[in-house]
Scaffold this active site. Structure first.
Site, mmCIF file in Angstrom:
data_model
loop_
_atom_site.group_PDB
_atom_site.id
_atom_site.type_symbol
_atom_site.label_atom_id
_atom_site.label_comp_id
_atom_site.label_asym_id
_atom_site.label_seq_id
_atom_site.Cartn_x
_atom_site.Cartn_y
_atom_site.Cartn_z
ATOM 1 C CB SER A 1 -0.955 -0.047 1.194
ATOM 2 O OG SER A 1 -1.949 0.944 1.093
ATOM 3 C CG ASP B 1 -6.258 -1.853 -4.647
ATOM 4 O OD1 ASP B 1 -6.837 -0.870 -4.137
ATOM 5 O OD2 ASP B 1 -5.087 -2.164 -4.365
ATOM 6 C CG HIS C 1 -5.508 -1.783 -0.881
ATOM 7 N ND1 HIS C 1 -4.693 -1.383 -1.923
ATOM 8 C CD2 HIS C 1 -4.969 -1.262 0.248
ATOM 9 C CE1 HIS C 1 -3.710 -0.637 -1.439
ATOM 10 N NE2 HIS C 1 -3.856 -0.549 -0.124
#
Length: 687
Positions: free
Chosen positions: A359, A463, A495
């Site tokens: 991330s 995502d 995600h």
């Protein structure tokens, strides 16, 4: 960047627009300290002036100044209002029972080196209780509980005294001292107003202070896992304060190196504003990865968080970690004397250092590599960056993309978190999303003159940031940089999905044996619940227990027992309250060596003759000792079918959970109780 008054004025409108499935109202609060909500969840905060006293101090093996006692045993107490009195008294008494068992050799923890040292040094006939404030009240109550049970119940230990440091007793009516004496460090004397917030995650105040929270369903992933020197599943974990102003966590493998192996440098996610390298979210994955990848070790960097430390602070910290690694490799670091650093030095091939990040950490992989590339290879010699792995990197495009608008939000990622975390992290005064730190094309353009290592970009189909991640790979290719982009397809592949949901192998070889033995890890109890799965309907379970975020669209995990039937280890149907679970199929679960370790059976709920959208996995262990008569302990994962329509009854039932936190049960086994058989430590990772 909006001014503080503008941010405060738009807060209510922004929160109203946030897509959240959990409705809760504030029912009680203590200013700047605690908020209690209607769903039973609790936010614990703290005024800015108390921040220095609320730092969690990690354990350490190197001696520091101490008292002339064999040891001090601080008890980790359950907190109210989730666990009201007498829960803390029960826990204090349980600690004495444990100490009794240690003294007489009946505790399984005797094998712990620290417990062994305590047992070798302690005079158990002189045990003193000590506590401050509310802890002082507990000194009295725990001593009274022990006194009521009689001296024999604690033999061979003896309570020789108690010290009540400013005990927190209160009188039936307010006394003169309570009314007349001044408050200490009164948090209400600090005037601050809320200027920005990210629902359920963070609050930013006008005085610069920040409250970091977390929704109830994320609690299991936010547990801070302490370091440990005793190997677990082939890994030890160590926290090191480097001489470059940054702390790191080392995951080191315990296998004797036949050759020098690569090193991974990890940057954690959290939108630059949240998270910690010690979170169980990362620990479970990276402790296992250290073994699976056959590396010398993983260096996880403890990053400074925004908005207190805005970018490029995290980039600076990542680069500082590389400079520290350079000094370790060349023998120029003061930390080489640390046993863990010495092990890393002996095992590592410093010409093969890889950056990896999830991330926001994936964004840092690019930026830290670019910083190193701009400085030139000589600046890091003798280490060499051999590659970077960007796991669902948190880049954002200048304008909202289709994936950001269309892919489903999760408890960890919504349009609000995407918008606000990045703006809180970028330098003060930034008004555009098109910034070279976080916008993919701008980031690549800014690094055109830098020598970058080959990059692997991992993308998830669902995502919200998918389009920005793909754009990064395309921009790198246009710039002539070495890059490969891999997209993971499938329903529920969102995600950083790989961090949040344990595999079938994890459930069978790690969590289930520990639950059977009565030795669950701390994070286990936060997401694997105990419930009568077969005596309850799915809707009832969904109303009582929180789902694990983004795990098979709202999966709930339960530790329970199922009936075994003669002549077959399986049965096509199981009860589900007034309905049934109908078995669809089963699958063997094998470990990485190809050896069968268990079985997963898949069920679908049926009620009133019709199938529902509730599905369940039933995870079985191969161990014979797991079976007691016709009862077999299992872990069940109950979830809504990914194919369920948006208006499905199961989806509505799944969204209507109420967080419940029952007080722990305290048992008082006699000192000579036969100990439960140990379960072999064969898990992929320990938390």
């Amino acid at each position: 960047m909006a001014t503080l008054p503008q941010m405060a004025a738009t807060k209510e409108r922004q929160e109203a627009a946030n897509p959240t499935t959990t409705t809760r109202t504030l029912v009680e609060s203590v200013t700047n300290w605690i908020r209690v909500y209607s769903d039973g969840s609790v936010d614990r905060l703290g005024p800015p002036e108390a921040a220095a006293f609320m730092v969690l101090v990690p354990p350490y093996d190197d001696p520091r100044d101490g008292l002339d006692v064999a040891g001090i045993v601080p008890v980790v107490l359950p907190l109210a209002p989730e666990h009201r009195l007498p829960a803390a008294i029960d826990t204090g008494h349980a600690a004495l029972l444990w100490l009794r068992d240690v003294a007489c050799g009946a505790s399984d923890t005797i094998v712990h080196p620290a417990v062994e040292r305590l047992r070798g040094a302690a005079d158990f006939s002189r045990v003193f209780l000590i506590g401050d404030s509310a802890g002082g009240v507990l000194v009295h109550n725990v001593a009274a509980r022990a006194g009521e049970a009689g001296a024999e119940a604690l033999d061979p230990i003896r309570i020789a005294g108690g010290v009540l440091l400013h005990p927190g007793f209160i009188l039936p009516e307010k006394s003169p001292s309570e009314l007349e004496n001044p408050p200490t460090a009164n948090p209400t004397t600090t005037t601050r107003t809320l200027v920005e917030s990210v629902t359920n995650w963070i609050r930013v105040y006008s005085d610069g202070s920040v409250d970091r929270l977390g929704p109830p369903e994320a609690a299991a992933f936010m547990v801070l896992v302490p370091p440990y020197d005793d190997p677990r599943d082939g890994v030890t974990v160590h926290d090191v304060a480097t001489d470059h102003g940054v702390d790191v966590r080392l995951y080191l493998t315990t296998t004797a190196p036949a050759r020098r192996r690569p090193v991974l440098v990890h940057f954690h996610g959290g939108g630059f504003c949240l998270s910690h390298a010690a979170w169980s979210l990362y620990h479970r994955f990276y402790a296992r990865l250290a073994v699976d990848l056959d590396v010398a070790g993983i260096v996880s960097v403890v990053l400074p968080l925004a908005p207190e430390h805005r970018l490029p602070a995290a980039i600076d910290a990542g680069h500082a970690a590389l400079l520290w690694l350079r000094d370790v490799a060349s023998g120029g670091s003061d930390t080489i004397a640390h046993p863990a650093v010495e092990r890393l030095l002996d095992a590592a091939d410093f010409s093969r250092v890889f950056l990896i990040g999830d991330s926001a950490g994936g964004v840092l992989v690019h930026n830290v590599a670019a910083r190193a590339g701009e400085a030139g290879a000589e600046a890091l010699d003798p280490i060499r960056l051999a590659g970077g792995v960007l796991l669902h990197p948190g880049f954002i495009l200048p304008e909202k993309s289709p994936s950001e608008l269309e892919n489903p939000p999760t408890p960890f990622m919504t349009q609000e978190t995407v918008d606000k975390f990045v703006m809180l992290a970028l330098p003060v005064g930034t008004t555009s999303r098109d910034h070279p730190y976080t916008s993919p094309a701008a980031a690549v353009t800014a690094a055109e003159g830098a020598s970058l290592p080959p990059m692997l970009v991992m993308v998830a189909e669902e995502d919200m940031l998918r389009d920005a991640q793909v754009e990064y790979g395309e921009a790198m290719a246009r710039a002539g940089k070495a890059v490969e982009t891999v997209v993971s397809h499938g329903r529920g592949i969102g995600h950083v999905f790989y961090l949040n949901c344990p595999s079938a192998e994890d459930l069978i070889t790690f969590y289930l044996p520990r639950l059977i033995a009565g030795k669950p890890t701390k994070d286990t109890e936060k997401f694997i619940c105990r419930a009568d799965v077969y005596g309850s309907e799915p809707s009832d379970l969904a109303g009582k227990f929180a789902p694990v975020p983004r795990c098979e669209k709202g999966g709930r995990f339960f530790f329970t027992s199922c009936k075994r039937h003669k002549g077959s280890s399986t049965k096509k149907e199981r009860t589900a309250g007034a309905g049934t679970w109908v078995r669809q199929n089963s699958k063997e679960v094998k470990n990485k060596a190809g050896v069968k370790v268990g079985e997963t059976q898949n069920f679908r709920s049926k009620k009133d003759g019709r199938y529902t959208d509730w599905l369940m996995e039933e995870h079985h262990c191969c161990r014979q000792q797991a079976v007691a008569g016709d009862e077999e302990p299992v872990i069940c994962r109950m979830y809504v079918s990914p194919r369920a329509p948006p208006d499905s009854a199961a989806r509505q039932e799944s969204a209507a959970f109420v967080q419940q936190q029952p007080a722990p049960q305290v048992s008082e086994p006699p000192c000579d109780k036969k100990k439960r058989d140990d379960v072999a430590e064969e898990a992929p990772a320990a938390a």
